[in-house]
Design a protein around this motif. Sequence first.
Motif: not given
Length: 599
Positions: A283-287, A296-300, A314-325, A346-347
């Motif tokens: 996947f693309p690198i997170i901006p 550099s702990t975030g969460s997901s 078909l089930i739509e799936v979204e991943i979310m990542v938040c925080g970090g350093a 968050c992405g």
Amino acid sequence: MAFKIKNAHSFLLHHHLITTIITIIIIFHKPQTTTATLITPQQSLTNTTTINSLGGSGSGRGHWIQLQKSIGISAMHMQVMKDNKVVIFDRTDFGPSNISLANNRCRYDPRDMALKIDCTAHSILYDLTTDTFRPLTLQTDAWCSSGAVNPNGTLIQTGGFNDGYTKLRTFTPCPKNNDCDWEELPQNLSSSRWYASNQILPDGRIIVVGGRSSFSYEFVPKNANDPSFYFFRFLQITRDSNPGEENNLYPFLHLLPDGNLFIFANRRSILFDYNHNRVIREFPIIPGEEKRNYPSTGSSVMLPLNLTGSKTGLIEVEIMVCGGAYPGAFDYAKKEQVFLEASDSCGRLKVTDSEPEWVMEFMPTPRVMPDMLLLPTGDVIILNGAANGTAGWENAANPVLHPVLYRPGLVNPVLKFELLAPASTPRMYHSSAVLLPDGRILVGGSNPHRGYDFRAYPYPTELSLDIYNPDYLGPEMDQYRPSVDTVEVVNHTVEYGSLFSVVFSLKEKRDINGIRFSMVAPSFTTHSFAMNQRILFLEVTALEEVVNSRPESPQGPVKSVYKAMVRGPGSFTVAPPGYYMLYVVHAGVPSVAKWVHIR
Ligand SMILES: *[C@@H]1O[C@H](CO)[C@@H](O)[C@H](O)[C@H]1NC(C)=O
Ligand SMILES: *[C@@H]1O[C@H](CO)[C@@H](O)[C@H](O)[C@H]1NC(C)=O
Ligand SMILES: *[C@@H]1O[C@H](CO)[C@@H](O)[C@H](O)[C@H]1NC(C)=O
Ligand SMILES: *[C@@H]1O[C@H](CO)[C@@H](O)[C@H](O)[C@H]1NC(C)=O
Ligand SMILES: *[C@@H]1O[C@H](CO)[C@@H](O)[C@H](O)[C@H]1NC(C)=O
Ligand SMILES: *[C@@H]1O[C@H](CO)[C@@H](O)[C@H](O)[C@H]1NC(C)=O
Ligand SMILES: *[C@@H]1O[C@H](CO)[C@@H](O)[C@H](O)[C@H]1NC(C)=O
């Protein structure tokens, strides 16, 4: 507000802060609502002239209570079990804890780095029903380890440190006699699994990915033809070379409904076919420059899987990542005691799109070491952690006491993030949080020191457990709260794709069109990542009132009983076999969950 412009960060931050502060004021001054419907952007865009300070005053929705002043250990790892008990542990070489082992026993371990003879416990079993706990016995060090509950409800705990690097332990619930304890298995893991992540798989086995300097994964248990481990280049290339600052430990794993694994480490992510040891796509690198994994702990989280409209399969799936350093944050903290501001971004990545792109959003405050938990309503709560620094010993400052409620379905990017009532206890490194069957959030731990240090200032080793009650638990919501009477399944089991009935009641006759049924897999939480967590909204094929006991006289007892036919998840990949918490959600208010077994 989907930002893709890199250099606009500080402008956006400002803009975002201003709008956020306005939102906070609005929310804090919102009169007590008597309906449980979520505020819509239109309703809440009233304005007010009084300015509240951000945080501090106890404002914000929901409320905190201290459940226990001391459970004797620091809740670094937590897992809710199917009998409403919580397995909690920290590490065996922290020195003496504040709880003794049962029956005056002591543990002799010549390899322990703190105490060769230790008569204190480093694990406990917390009983949610009675609010009591008892010590458990770990024989080897389970520090910074990982775990998953297998399909029969046994916790499989993998790895740790030192004499625990390659250990496998199990904990099987014993609701009747309450005398169960950890069992250490004779067989070992193939590599040291210290800071690894786990995911329960569709076949009921567990994949254990990574660990410090372990660029590999392995299965537990192994099939006859499995090698002891598989080399995993993704972990080698996502590891930052700066000593100590790996930034890819405790990778984020999510089992997708198509049976592949989403794996995120540092800033990169892949779709991985673990059956054939093959990266299907990157996947693309997170901006943004921020790193997202330990230290550099975030969460997901994987956002809710909506099975109500999945007729097409078909089930739509979204991943979310938040925080970090930000890069270098670990070194600044370690070498200079300078604590850089953490990431506030968050992405979201819709991994089922043909060409997924990260959509970036901003939390009201920066946060490193956030815990992200899925609520039974489908919202996400982000809590714990700090606004400056990184994970690791003595590496962070400026605890963020306000949880944040994130509503994935709202369009207005500012209203999506709501600051909630602040905790009174900082939960820094080595803290954790889990969703409970009754919808509360259990929060514990915090020990940013090398050993137990109960007097450290300002962040002592925390032995306490707190509860955060989301405002759906407030008494004014009782009128909307469903209660589950029976879940009728065949042979104690929800079958894949089959209908089962749920009988529930409400205090009075209500519009039940918005009733939803969610199934939540309880997480193994440590180091800000809730492993194995997932929420499914189930398909409802029929919903009818079966009894309306509202009497003619307005003084009589009031209760309306409903019966729903609900379809179990379609496949093992959508919901790996095991125990889930089944909630009925009405007007944003969840019932107490019933445990259901799917296999
Ligand atoms: C805020 O309130 C003032 C005074 O009631 C009003 O004139 C103004 O239009 C309001 N602004 C918004 C954005 O609603
Ligand atoms: C240790 O436990 C006792 C109760 O057993 C409690 O009174 C004391 O405050 C605890 N110590 C700490 C540092 O929490
Ligand atoms: C559950 O699984 C564990 C680990 O594989 C095993 O030790 C235990 O015997 C199983 N329990 C039952 C009831 O099958
Ligand atoms: C597992 O490792 C321990 C040492 O950590 C060793 O004593 C034991 O023999 C190993 N067991 C197996 C089955 O390899
Ligand atoms: C789930 O999907 C159905 C069908 O597409 C839709 O009507 C419903 O609003 C969705 N629910 C959520 C919570 O997104
Ligand atoms: C947190 O970071 C901000 C921005 O760099 C800085 O101004 C502040 O002093 C830091 N706080 C601490 C406690 O280090
Ligand atoms: C019920 O489940 C058990 C355990 O999986 C199985 O052995 C048994 O055959 C099942 N009984 C029926 C009637 O399906």
